[in-house]
Design a protein around this motif. Structure first.
Motif, PDB file in Angstrom:
ATOM      1  N   CYS A 112     -11.336 -23.302  30.546  1.00 18.49           N
ATOM      2  CA  CYS A 112     -11.191 -22.775  29.186  1.00 18.49           C
ATOM      3  C   CYS A 112     -10.220 -23.709  28.467  1.00 18.49           C
ATOM      4  CB  CYS A 112     -10.658 -21.340  29.252  1.00 18.49           C
ATOM      5  SG  CYS A 112     -10.366 -20.562  27.675  1.00 18.49           S
ATOM      6  N   VAL A 113     -10.725 -24.534  27.555  1.00 16.91           N
ATOM      7  CA  VAL A 113      -9.937 -25.640  27.009  1.00 16.91           C
ATOM      8  C   VAL A 113      -9.733 -25.469  25.508  1.00 16.91           C
ATOM      9  CG1 VAL A 113      -9.781 -28.152  26.777  1.00 16.91           C
ATOM     10  CG2 VAL A 113     -10.947 -27.157  28.766  1.00 16.91           C
ATOM     11  N   GLU A 114      -8.494 -25.679  25.066  1.00 17.20           N
ATOM     12  CA  GLU A 114      -8.157 -25.723  23.649  1.00 17.20           C
ATOM     13  C   GLU A 114      -6.873 -26.513  23.515  1.00 17.20           C
ATOM     14  OE1 GLU A 114      -7.007 -21.779  22.072  1.00 17.20           O
ATOM     15  OE2 GLU A 114      -7.150 -21.084  24.146  1.00 17.20           O
ATOM     16  N   LYS A 115      -6.606 -27.014  22.300  1.00 14.50           N
ATOM     17  CA  LYS A 115      -5.404 -27.834  22.122  1.00 14.50           C
ATOM     18  C   LYS A 115      -4.880 -27.664  20.703  1.00 14.50           C
ATOM     19  CE  LYS A 115      -3.566 -32.509  22.654  1.00 14.50           C
ATOM     20  NZ  LYS A 115      -2.513 -32.060  23.598  1.00 14.50           N
ATOM     21  N   GLN A 116      -3.596 -27.366  20.625  1.00 13.78           N
ATOM     22  CA  GLN A 116      -2.962 -27.191  19.333  1.00 13.78           C
ATOM     23  C   GLN A 116      -3.019 -28.495  18.530  1.00 13.78           C
ATOM     24  OE1 GLN A 116       0.894 -25.474  19.553  1.00 13.78           O
ATOM     25  NE2 GLN A 116       1.221 -25.436  17.332  1.00 13.78           N
ATOM     26  N   GLY A 117      -3.344 -28.360  17.236  1.00 11.59           N
ATOM     27  CA  GLY A 117      -3.409 -29.516  16.360  1.00 11.59           C
ATOM     28  C   GLY A 117      -4.761 -30.188  16.318  1.00 11.59           C
ATOM     29  N   PHE A 118      -5.688 -29.728  17.163  1.00 14.32           N
ATOM     30  CA  PHE A 118      -7.025 -30.322  17.197  1.00 14.32           C
ATOM     31  C   PHE A 118      -8.081 -29.216  17.203  1.00 14.32           C
ATOM     32  CE2 PHE A 118      -4.219 -33.520  18.891  1.00 14.32           C
ATOM     33  CZ  PHE A 118      -4.685 -34.704  18.335  1.00 14.32           C
ATOM     34  N   GLU A 119      -9.237 -29.541  16.652  1.00 12.35           N
ATOM     35  CA  GLU A 119     -10.338 -28.594  16.641  1.00 12.35           C
ATOM     36  C   GLU A 119     -11.170 -28.748  17.909  1.00 12.35           C
ATOM     37  OE1 GLU A 119     -12.516 -28.363  12.904  1.00 12.35           O
ATOM     38  OE2 GLU A 119     -10.841 -29.352  11.892  1.00 12.35           O
ATOM     39  N   ALA A 120     -11.926 -27.711  18.217  1.00  9.85           N
ATOM     40  CA  ALA A 120     -12.791 -27.746  19.398  1.00  9.85           C
ATOM     41  C   ALA A 120     -13.743 -28.933  19.333  1.00  9.85           C
ATOM     42  CB  ALA A 120     -13.585 -26.435  19.501  1.00  9.85           C
ATOM     43  N   ASP A 121     -14.230 -29.244  18.126  1.00  5.38           N
ATOM     44  CA  ASP A 121     -15.170 -30.362  17.984  1.00  5.38           C
ATOM     45  C   ASP A 121     -14.543 -31.688  18.410  1.00  5.38           C
ATOM     46  OD1 ASP A 121     -16.900 -28.488  17.043  1.00  5.38           O
ATOM     47  OD2 ASP A 121     -16.977 -29.230  14.977  1.00  5.38           O
ATOM     48  N   ASP A 122     -13.236 -31.858  18.158  1.00  7.74           N
ATOM     49  CA  ASP A 122     -12.571 -33.099  18.578  1.00  7.74           C
ATOM     50  C   ASP A 122     -12.480 -33.186  20.094  1.00  7.74           C
ATOM     51  OD1 ASP A 122     -12.004 -34.008  15.912  1.00  7.74           O
ATOM     52  OD2 ASP A 122     -10.461 -32.469  15.814  1.00  7.74           O
ATOM     53  N   LEU A 123     -12.189 -32.065  20.734  1.00  7.18           N
ATOM     54  CA  LEU A 123     -12.147 -32.047  22.201  1.00  7.18           C
ATOM     55  C   LEU A 123     -13.533 -32.344  22.773  1.00  7.18           C
ATOM     56  CD1 LEU A 123      -9.931 -28.870  22.622  1.00  7.18           C
ATOM     57  CD2 LEU A 123      -9.256 -31.202  23.177  1.00  7.18           C
ATOM     58  N   ILE A 124     -14.551 -31.729  22.171  1.00  7.50           N
ATOM     59  CA  ILE A 124     -15.922 -31.977  22.632  1.00  7.50           C
ATOM     60  C   ILE A 124     -16.273 -33.449  22.458  1.00  7.50           C
ATOM     61  CG2 ILE A 124     -18.355 -31.503  22.084  1.00  7.50           C
ATOM     62  CD1 ILE A 124     -17.490 -28.614  21.440  1.00  7.50           C
ATOM     63  N   ALA A 125     -15.874 -34.038  21.339  1.00  4.97           N
ATOM     64  CA  ALA A 125     -16.168 -35.456  21.095  1.00  4.97           C
ATOM     65  C   ALA A 125     -15.487 -36.347  22.129  1.00  4.97           C
ATOM     66  CB  ALA A 125     -15.708 -35.841  19.686  1.00  4.97           C
ATOM     67  N   THR A 126     -14.263 -36.010  22.480  1.00  6.42           N
ATOM     68  CA  THR A 126     -13.525 -36.838  23.442  1.00  6.42           C
ATOM     69  C   THR A 126     -14.123 -36.721  24.836  1.00  6.42           C
ATOM     70  OG1 THR A 126     -11.506 -36.591  22.143  1.00  6.42           O
ATOM     71  CG2 THR A 126     -11.254 -37.265  24.446  1.00  6.42           C
ATOM     72  N   TYR A 127     -14.408 -35.508  25.282  1.00 14.46           N
ATOM     73  CA  TYR A 127     -15.034 -35.333  26.595  1.00 14.46           C
ATOM     74  C   TYR A 127     -16.397 -36.019  26.633  1.00 14.46           C
ATOM     75  CZ  TYR A 127     -11.640 -31.890  28.349  1.00 14.46           C
ATOM     76  OH  TYR A 127     -10.515 -31.265  28.820  1.00 14.46           O
ATOM     77  N   THR A 128     -17.128 -35.951  25.536  1.00 10.07           N
ATOM     78  CA  THR A 128     -18.442 -36.595  25.486  1.00 10.07           C
ATOM     79  C   THR A 128     -18.307 -38.104  25.667  1.00 10.07           C
ATOM     80  OG1 THR A 128     -19.353 -34.858  24.056  1.00 10.07           O
ATOM     81  CG2 THR A 128     -20.471 -36.984  24.020  1.00 10.07           C
ATOM     82  N   ARG A 129     -17.367 -38.710  24.945  1.00 12.33           N
ATOM     83  CA  ARG A 129     -17.174 -40.161  25.070  1.00 12.33           C
ATOM     84  C   ARG A 129     -16.821 -40.552  26.498  1.00 12.33           C
ATOM     85  NH1 ARG A 129     -12.792 -43.165  25.540  1.00 12.33           N
ATOM     86  NH2 ARG A 129     -11.402 -41.412  25.062  1.00 12.33           N
ATOM     87  N   LEU A 130     -15.896 -39.815  27.106  1.00 11.08           N
ATOM     88  CA  LEU A 130     -15.467 -40.152  28.464  1.00 11.08           C
ATOM     89  C   LEU A 130     -16.617 -40.002  29.461  1.00 11.08           C
ATOM     90  CD1 LEU A 130     -11.963 -38.404  28.476  1.00 11.08           C
ATOM     91  CD2 LEU A 130     -12.421 -40.871  28.388  1.00 11.08           C
TER      92      LEU A 130
END
Length: 973
Positions: A112-130
């Motif tokens: 269950c992932v979330e990060k203060q200062g960033f939207e879920a879409d940014d996390l999804i974009a980063t995991y996708t790139r990696l």
């Protein structure tokens, strides 16, 4: 993560809103905790995990995560302080579910992932790139157009609700550009839901055309001076920097710092006991059964978990998605239908209807398969095919089910084959149509499903299907009605209607098979039971399929447009109440009706003789042509005008105006018309509606008026005049059976009371609070006459003005009603507004609000739409303004009696009273009550009706109900 691995990234924020809007409100029985969104979320997640393991959505995942928004500002707010500034607060009952949903993800043993200062879409974009850089594939479980910029080699979007995968080609088909240009397209178009400005006047199609011509946003901006269309060129030149800012806002950050590494997302089998413990704590019985069956966990040995529901209630981004497309349910929260409805609804119904996918179910095994599918999805649309439009006389011919778009089936039950007629018992005819499951078997199999509170049933005009199934021993619940959802969203007199065919063409762009196409019409009409089953299967399964699609499109809009409470409080719970009222019917005396028919015939004959004498010659009084020639051609009465056909107009309004001016012949004709209408409509016709027990079963329409009032048909029992001798005589024919009384409970002056409250008129409010005769008080205020000893004609005039003002009466209309000169009537109205200035202020406020929004609202939030409020035609505009002024008052009265009806049965049952509600006629409810319960029933009925507005609206005036019981309806009223 390595080459060949497959990462699933679930957009948890979108999941929350889809889950919240997919099901009706649900609370935990033990403590009332709202859990509707939690339930939908868990069912969707379980279905996704199990299907992905079975590779039904592609390669099974090796890595899996659910990504949430964190409710805080992000780096985009630093770029643009108005970013997402227009977001609305989440629904109150959703807030406590945020923390529980995160607990649910952990119960599934998923990251269950979330990060203060960033939207879920940014996390999804980063995991996708990696993941792509590591050689893996990625499935992003979302329908958000913001994530389409990530689609490419090895990366797809998967819309679970539609079972649709979006690769580069699908993105191009949808928006006219490939994923690598989606950022530039969004920068041009902007996003009203996120408050991304974009370039004014540039929509998705125009943006796609411009990018096709110029390649990139920057190249377009640098060469904007070359654009031929002046308006488009000027807008782009003027807003170039705004477009560049928008591009930075919509570009996802693919290098977000991660606290949970990619390799930490490795998927594994969930801990059965941990998951079951959570599900038991939430009281999700149906899902618990499915999970235990799959994981082999012994639920009886697992204690319910202690779930912390007081954790910080971080909410997801309230409006993910948005234009263009705006497919996420949550995106509707900040979108207005006027701006984006057509585009959004088209996106929601993307998959075309394909009748070749439908199945005809002819054996128990296949029916059990469809029932199992319905339990898996948790939602099933159904539709019955019968022998009659009258639900009280209809026999089942078959029924259809739909569990997903394009996944529908028809179950034939009593088809007799072409040429077999409508003889459902004709075994020889039935043998020629192939195997059919016996009715009893179908009902035995479907009853548990249709009565299961964990499975939502969806129907179009659900009251009909509910009543048919109830007559067959099945109490269908819970039940959603697409017709009523559409009605709540837009109760506009300008719409063609809320029928399934109209809705399908309007929202899905699909024209279903019509009943006429299936069964013919006129001489070629044949019963549906005699139509080839294959053809009926296409027709019936399509109905269920289209209904489910409409539900998916329309239901999320209720919350998005702030109308969920109207549907859930006023419409949805009333369906079974009205169905039971229709089923009961009201007892009617044939002999009384017969005597009245004879009496009316004699009186009409006498009027006709008088008319001939006044006309100076005999003629056909029922012929408008002959009547016009007599009135205007021969006698030369004023006001005559000819229609387009060259015939004199003889409408009721014209005749009544002439009668008000003292002309005797038009008055006699008006009386003759009213009498013959009563005879033909009621005393002659009512016996044809009686069943074997002499009971009449009217049918109530919930979606046929702009203001929310119910209408009655087949027969219409709401239009029997109560102020005429003949109308009251007809009411004497409605009687109580032996040992019972009819109880009539009627709101006293409810619309005047609501006017006093809504317009904040101190004199009227105080008079109602003190129980003063409101008409006498008005007469005293206007004419300076003491209340004591007031002449009856003075009070009558005040009464006509009081009620006339509510309906926007004109001086002409009041003059006709009171038989006074128009100038005098106009002076009365002027004086009324002078004595009660708040009423004029209220009317002006309502008109201004309607011109701004296109609708008005009742006290309970119901909207009545008046798109013609700004008409350039003065007559049309004036008529619409009168209707708009009256609608909040009449609509609030309609809402109040609906709330009373919804609460009534439970209140009577709580007092162990056996009174049965039979009729609703405007502001009146009619009950059938045992003689020995009358005294106990009246106060209960009064209490429920008088408190019906509580606790939603605190009225400044009391509601008062007059209640009486008698042997027949007239005496009770």
């Amino acid at each position: 993560m390595q080459k060949g691995d497959h990462l699933f990234l679930v957009d948890g924020s979108a999941y929350i809103f889809r889950a919240y809007h997919a099901l009706p409100p649900l609370t935990r029985k033990s403590d009332g905790l709202p859990i509707g969104a939690v339930s939908g979320f868990c069912n969707m997640l379980w279905k996704l995990v199990e299907e992905s393991r079975e590779t039904s959505v592609g390669v099974a995942p090796t890595h899996f995560a659910v990504i949430f928004d964190h409710s805080s500002t992000t780096f985009r707010n630093a770029l643009y302080d108005q970013y997402k500034a227009n977001r609305q607060a989440p629904p109150e009952d959703l807030v406590p579910q945020f923390a529980v949903i995160r607990e649910a993800v952990r119960a599934f043993d998923l990251p269950c992932v979330e990060k203060q200062g960033f939207e879920a879409d940014d996390l999804i974009a980063t995991y996708t790139r990696l993941a792509v850089e590591a050689g893996g594939d990625v499935t992003i479980v979302s329908s958000d157009k913001d994530l389409m910029q990530l689609v490419g080699p090895g990366v797809i979007l998967y819309d679970q609700m539609k079972d649709k995968r979006l690769g580069p080609q699908e993105v191009f088909e949808k928006f006219g550009v490939y994923p690598e240009k989606m950022i530039d397209l969004q920068a041009l178009v902007g996003d009203s839901s996120d408050n991304v400005p974009g370039v004014p006047g540039i929509g998705p199609k125009t943006a796609a055309d411009l990018l096709g011509a110029y390649g990139t946003l920057e190249n377009l901006l640098e060469n904007a001076g070359e654009i031929k269309q002046a308006k488009r060129r000027e807008s782009i030149l003027a807003h170039a920097e705004q477009a560049r800012l928008s591009k930075r806002l919509v570009t996802l950050d693919q290098h977000t710092p991660l606290e949970v590494g990619l390799d930490d997302l490795f998927i594994h089998e969930p801990d059965g006991e941990k998951l079951v413990a959570f599900l038991k704590a939430m009281e999700f019985t149906s899902l618990t059964r499915r999970v235990t069956a799959k994981l082999g966990t012994d639920a009886s040995a697992v204690e319910a978990a202690q779930v912390d529901v007081t954790a910080p209630a971080r909410g997801p981004d309230l409006d993910p998605g948005g234009t263009p497309g705006g497919e996420k349910t949550g995106s509707h929260l900040a979108m207005t239908p006027a701006a984006h409805a057509a585009e959004r609804l088209q996106a929601e119904a993307a998959t075309p209807v394909d009748r070749s996918t439908y199945e005809t179910v002819r054996d128990e095994a296949r029916l059990e398969h469809w029932i199992a599918r319905a339990r898996e999805t948790g939602v099933v649309a159904f539709d019955v095919e019968t022998t009659s439009l009258d639900a009280m006389r209809a026999d089942l011919v078959g029924l259809s089910l739909a569990v997903a778009p394009g996944e529908a089936a028809y179950v034939p039950i009593a088809h007799v084959g072409e040429g077999g007629g409508d003889l459902l018992s004709d075994e020889a005819a039935r043998e020629g149509v192939g195997a059919q499951i016996p009715l009893g078997t179908v009902l035995d199999l479907l009853k548990p499903l249709l009565e299961d509170p964990a499975i939502l049933k969806v129907a179009q005009n659900a009251k009909y299907d509910y009543l048919v199934m109830r007559r067959h021993g099945v109490e269908t619940a819970p039940l959603d009605d697409t017709m009523l959802i559409s009605y709540v969203l837009d109760a506009s007199s300008s719409l063609e209607g809320h029928g399934m065919d109209e809705l399908s063409e309007r929202f899905l762009g699909h024209k279903p098979i019509s009943f006429k196409e299936l069964c013919g019409s006129g001489r070629t009409l044949k019963p549906i039971a005699a139509v080839a089953i294959e053809r009926v299967s296409e027709y019936a399964a399509e109905d269920a399929d289209v209904t489910l699609r409409l539900w998916r499109v329309l239901k999320p809009r209720l919350a998005a447009e702030g109308l969920a409470h109207v549907y859930e409080r006023l419409e949805r719970p009333l369906v079974p109440v009205l169905a039971r009222m229709e089923e009961r019917g009201i007892r009617t005396d044939r002999q009384i009706l017969s005597r009245l028919s004879g009496r009316f015939a004699q009186k009409a004959a006498g009027l006709e003789a008088d008319i001939h004498i006044l006309a100076g010659e005999p003629f056909n009084v029922g012929s408008p042509k002959q009547l016009g020639e007599i009135l205007f051609g021969k006698l030369g009465l004023p006001g005559g005008k000819k229609t387009k056909t060259g015939q004199w107009a003889t409408d009721a309004r014209l005749l009544e105006d002439l009668a008000a001016e003292g002309h005797d012949l038009p008055r006699r004709i008006v009386d003759w018309r009213q009498l013959t209408k009563l005879k033909g409509t009621y005393t002659d016709a009512l016996p044809t509606y009686m069943d074997a027990e002499d009971r009449i079963h009217t049918s109530y329409s919930m979606a046929s008026t702009t203001t929310g009032r119910l209408s009655s048909s087949e027969p219409n029992l709401q239009n029997i005049p109560v102020r005429t001798e003949e109308g009251r005589a007809i009411r004497t024919a409605f009687v109580a059976p032996a040992g019972h009384k009819l109880l009539s409970a009627d709101y006293s002056q409810i619309e005047l009371r609501l006017l006093a409250h809504m317009a904040e008129i101190p004199q009227l409010t105080e008079a109602f609070r003190q129980g003063i005769d409101i008409h006498a008080m008005t007469a005293s205020e206007m004419f300076g006459v003491p209340v004591e000893g007031m002449p009856s004609d003075v009070r009558r005039r005040a009464k006509a003005i009081n009620f006339g003002i509510v309906y926007g009466i004109s001086a002409f209309g009041l003059a006709a009603q009171l038989s006074i000169p128009r100038e005098e009537a106009g002076a009365y109205i002027k004086r009324y507004f002078e004595r009660f200035p708040g009423i004029r202020d209220y009317m002006d406020r309502v008109k201004l609000f309607c011109r701004r929004t296109g609708h008005v609202e009742t006290l309970f939030g119901r909207r009545a739409h008046y798109p013609d409020i700004g008409s350039s035609n003065p007559q049309v505009r004036a008529a619409v303004e009168r209707a708009a002024i009256n609608a909040p008052i009449q609509g609030s009265a309609a809402d109040i009696i609906r709330r009373a009806m919804v609460r009534m049965e439970e209140a009577l049952a709580a007092e162990r009273l056996s009174a049965r509600m039979l009729l609703q006629v405007h502001d009146e409810l009619v009950f059938e009550v045992p003689d020995d319960e009358v005294e106990a029933t009246i106060p209960v009925v009064r209490r429920v009706m008088e408190r019906a507005a509580d606790p939603v609206v605190e009225l400044a005036v009391p509601l008062v109900v007059d209640a009486r019981a008698a042997a027949n309806w007239d005496e009770a009223h």
